[in-house]
Design an enzyme around this catalytic site. Structure first.
Site, PDB file in Angstrom:
ATOM      1  N   TRP A  19      14.276  -5.932 -30.972  1.00  0.00           N
ATOM      2  CA  TRP A  19      15.435  -6.040 -31.858  1.00  0.00           C
ATOM      3  C   TRP A  19      16.555  -5.077 -31.484  1.00  0.00           C
ATOM      4  CZ3 TRP A  19      17.239  -8.627 -36.119  1.00  0.00           C
ATOM      5  CH2 TRP A  19      18.221  -7.981 -36.894  1.00  0.00           C
ATOM      6  N   ASP A  22      23.615  -3.037 -34.625  1.00  0.00           N
ATOM      7  CA  ASP A  22      24.971  -2.542 -34.357  1.00  0.00           C
ATOM      8  C   ASP A  22      25.140  -1.783 -33.038  1.00  0.00           C
ATOM      9  OD1 ASP A  22      24.621  -3.135 -37.027  1.00  0.00           O
ATOM     10  OD2 ASP A  22      25.376  -1.235 -37.770  1.00  0.00           O
ATOM     11  N   TRP A  46      14.048  -5.991 -37.501  1.00  0.00           N
ATOM     12  CA  TRP A  46      14.636  -4.690 -37.838  1.00  0.00           C
ATOM     13  C   TRP A  46      13.569  -3.690 -38.294  1.00  0.00           C
ATOM     14  CZ3 TRP A  46      15.294  -1.423 -42.051  1.00  0.00           C
ATOM     15  CH2 TRP A  46      16.322  -0.483 -41.958  1.00  0.00           C
ATOM     16  N   THR A  82      23.758   3.901 -37.859  1.00  0.00           N
ATOM     17  CA  THR A  82      24.994   3.740 -37.091  1.00  0.00           C
ATOM     18  C   THR A  82      25.910   4.951 -37.115  1.00  0.00           C
ATOM     19  OG1 THR A  82      24.995   1.368 -36.989  1.00  0.00           O
ATOM     20  CG2 THR A  82      27.154   2.385 -37.193  1.00  0.00           C
ATOM     21  N   ASP A 146      27.705   5.115 -41.928  1.00  0.00           N
ATOM     22  CA  ASP A 146      28.445   4.651 -40.750  1.00  0.00           C
ATOM     23  C   ASP A 146      29.783   5.369 -40.548  1.00  0.00           C
ATOM     24  OD1 ASP A 146      26.284   2.878 -40.817  1.00  0.00           O
ATOM     25  OD2 ASP A 146      27.452   1.270 -41.709  1.00  0.00           O
ATOM     26  N   GLU A 201      30.226  -1.508 -44.859  1.00  0.00           N
ATOM     27  CA  GLU A 201      29.475  -0.936 -43.746  1.00  0.00           C
ATOM     28  C   GLU A 201      30.409  -0.816 -42.547  1.00  0.00           C
ATOM     29  OE1 GLU A 201      24.946  -2.300 -44.217  1.00  0.00           O
ATOM     30  OE2 GLU A 201      26.162  -3.892 -43.380  1.00  0.00           O
ATOM     31  N   ASP A 234      28.563  -5.804 -46.622  1.00  0.00           N
ATOM     32  CA  ASP A 234      27.113  -5.906 -46.719  1.00  0.00           C
ATOM     33  C   ASP A 234      26.705  -7.140 -47.533  1.00  0.00           C
ATOM     34  OD1 ASP A 234      24.522  -5.106 -46.292  1.00  0.00           O
ATOM     35  OD2 ASP A 234      24.491  -3.667 -47.938  1.00  0.00           O
TER      36      ASP A 234
HETATM   37  C1  FRU Z   1      24.942  -2.623 -40.369  1.00  0.00           C
HETATM   38  C2  FRU Z   1      23.943  -1.559 -40.796  1.00  0.00           C
HETATM   39  C3  FRU Z   1      24.611  -0.226 -41.011  1.00  0.00           C
HETATM   40  C4  FRU Z   1      23.465   0.736 -40.840  1.00  0.00           C
HETATM   41  C5  FRU Z   1      22.672   0.076 -39.747  1.00  0.00           C
HETATM   42  C6  FRU Z   1      21.186   0.245 -39.891  1.00  0.00           C
HETATM   43  O1  FRU Z   1      24.353  -3.693 -39.722  1.00  0.00           O
HETATM   44  O2  FRU Z   1      23.261  -1.975 -41.962  1.00  0.00           O
HETATM   45  O3  FRU Z   1      25.273  -0.091 -42.243  1.00  0.00           O
HETATM   46  O4  FRU Z   1      23.900   2.015 -40.470  1.00  0.00           O
HETATM   47  O5  FRU Z   1      22.988  -1.303 -39.782  1.00  0.00           O
HETATM   48  O6  FRU Z   1      20.501  -0.313 -38.801  1.00  0.00           O
END
Ligand code: FRU
Length: 539
Positions: A19, A22, A46, A82, A146, A201, A234
């Protein structure tokens, strides 16, 4: 595994297996482009989020490097999430990232390269005083993530950066100031807030030039500059941007057009594309955008394939002609993959016609097509009654109108049992004038069950004197489609069962009932990019 191997892309970056989500902290350092990314070392879904790392000289050919950060501290044990890089004037690199703590609190942490003289930036140090930021009062512990690249503030030595959040259902961008990246102060007010948009995000915030065609460094400000704010929502996993004015002293950004505000207005991409981030490339003086292209097949298919998710870099510029849109375009280096001279053709397409374009391998292509629409017919559309067309509710390319659809069909098999049309459709807008839509229809893209089969798209401005033009990058299971120089972009994930490799075909078509179009086509077969691992001592 072998069954699904043809879906693996040939020139989009993706991890060897498992996987990714970002893109993180993209930067240029000592001759190398660095890409970090959200990665699960253990699975194709994930979890266990770790920072993967790859480097490239040209944004096309990549070398996989060892992970730079793993979840091994109380403040990021549930994920090294991220983050973004800021390069200081003395060359130091400050990497701020979100950590998910042992208590599932979202905090911001600092990391920096152990050895700046290493062009590959192999070793990273997590600052011993981490976390450097915890959720402020009034902000939910799971709504604070983020951090962006920082830009210089009004005072000497001062840096500002923004972090996305929400207050109630209002999406917000909080702004912090710092001089050392270890201690921070929350500024009064917010950079911007949009009611009803939920958690923001991966906020991105950067200047664009209204005069020049080069990109701007993140701290650049002054006359001839507008600022772009982008939030990834989100709630619906869509990212939206808007162009506006930034008042540094007042800590406020204001959209040029309230109807095109951040979170409700234009999308960077109307297909499968999320959590994008830009960086300034000093080598070519451009701003480069990276996005995460997820999968739209099932989780079980992803687990079987053993890998997921890819992304491609695009330059991003302000569109001087519309003043409302950004222009996104594949980085020019992609052209180095073009094999030989293009196939150049002009095809007249009567209403209801389709024509095969012969190419050796239609699974890896760079295509440019411009369409000339019969002028009399275009005038006739003003009298037509088709108001309120929208790609997503149109029923796809099989539904015929007076002036659309017309376009190309990619990843099709010879008998058209699998096909993905990418097309224009001209209808009558609410203002009584012709309005062009740019759509990608996946309803018949695959005979496999359980894969995404939506019709994606949106309207695209086509100005007086402009032809209808599109550019497509076809890469097995990904098609990136750019209309009118990149004003409207759609990324499709396609999972063909028959239209694979040498069996893939390319067509142009005109399914309009009331107009002929002339298509001027340029097609380049693309070779695969070199994306690989290697023994480090070989460098
Ligand atoms: C966006 C997100 C971010 C977070 C990351 C976690 O896709 O949800 O907000 O930092 O992915 O993997």
């Amino acid at each position: 595994n072998a069954m699904l191997s043809w879906q693996r892309t040939a020139y989009h970056f993706q991890p060897q297996k498992n996987w990714m989500n970002d893109p993180n902290g993209p930067l240029y350092h000592k001759g190398w482009y660095h890409l970090f990314y959200q990665y699960n070392p253990d699975s194709a879904i994930w979890g266990n989020i770790t920072w993967g790392h790859a480097v490239s000289k040209d944004l096309i050919h990549w070398l996989y490097l060892p992970f730079v950060m793993v979840p091994d501290q109380w403040y990021d044990i549930n994920g090294v999430w991220t983050g973004s890089a800021t390069i200081l004037p003395d060359g130091q690199i400050m990497m701020l990232y979100t950590g998910d703590t042992d208590d599932y609190v979202q905090v911001q942490n600092l990391a920096y390269p152990a050895n700046l003289s290493d062009p590959l930036l192999l070793d990273w140090v997590k600052y011993k005083g981490n976390p450097v930021l915890v959720p402020p009062p009034g902000i939910g512990v799971k709504d604070f993530r983020d951090p962006t690249t920082a830009w210089t503030g009004p005072q000497n030595g001062q840096w500002l950066l923004t972090i996305g959040s929400k207050i109630g259902k209002t999406g917000v961008a909080l702004v912090y100031e710092t001089s050392n990246f270890t201690s921070f102060k929350l500024l009064d007010g917010v950079l911007h807030a949009v009611p009803g948009t939920g958690m923001w995000e991966c906020v991105d915030f950067y200047p664009v030039s209204t005069k020049k065609t080069n990109g701007l460094d993140t701290s650049y400000n002054g006359p001839g500059v507008k600022h772009v704010l982008k939030a990834s929502l989100d709630d619906n996993k869509q990212d939206h941007y808007a162009i506006g004015t930034y008042d540094l002293a007042k800590n406020k950004w204001t959209p040029d057009n309230p109807e095109l505000d951040c979170g409700i207005g234009l999308r960077l991409d109307y297909g499968k594309y999320y959590a994008p981030k830009t960086f300034y490339d000093p080598k070519k003086e451009r701003r480069v955008l990276w996005g995460w292209i997820g999968e739209t097949d099932s989780e079980s298919a992803d687990l079987q394939k053993g890998w997921a998710s890819v992304s491609i870099p695009r330059t991003v510029l302000y569109d001087k002609k519309t003043g409302t849109h950004l222009l996104q375009w594949p980085v020019e280096e992609i052209e180095s993959l073009r094999v030989g001279d293009p196939i150049v053709k002009q095809v007249d397409l009567q209403p209801g016609s389709i024509e095969l374009l012969r190419v050796d391998s239609a699974a890896e292509l760079d295509i440019e097509v411009s369409f000339e629409v019969d002028k009399v017919a275009l005038q006739g559309i003003i009298e037509a009654d088709h108001v309120g067309f929208s790609c997503s509710t149109s029923g796809g390319a099989a539904s015929r109108g007076i002036l659309g659809p017309f376009g190309v069909i990619v990843i099709a098999d010879q008998t058209l049992s699998e096909l993905t049309p990418v097309y224009f459709y001209i209808s009558k807008g609410a203002d009584g004038r012709a309005e062009t839509h740019f759509c990608a229809d996946q309803t018949r893209s695959s005979e496999a069950p359980g894969v995404g089969k939506q019709v994606y798209g949106s309207s695209v401005p086509v100005l007086d004197g402009e032809k209808h033009s599109m550019r497509l990058l076809v890469d097995h299971s990904i098609v990136e489609s750019f209309a009118q120089g990149g004003r409207t972009v759609i990324t499709s994930r396609i999972y063909p069962t028959k239209a694979v490799n040498g069996a893939a075909r390319l067509f142009v078509f005109n399914n309009a009932t009331g107009a002929s179009v002339t298509a001027s086509v340029k097609i380049w077969p693309l070779e695969s990019a070199n994306i690989r691992s290697f023994p480090l001592q070989d460098l």
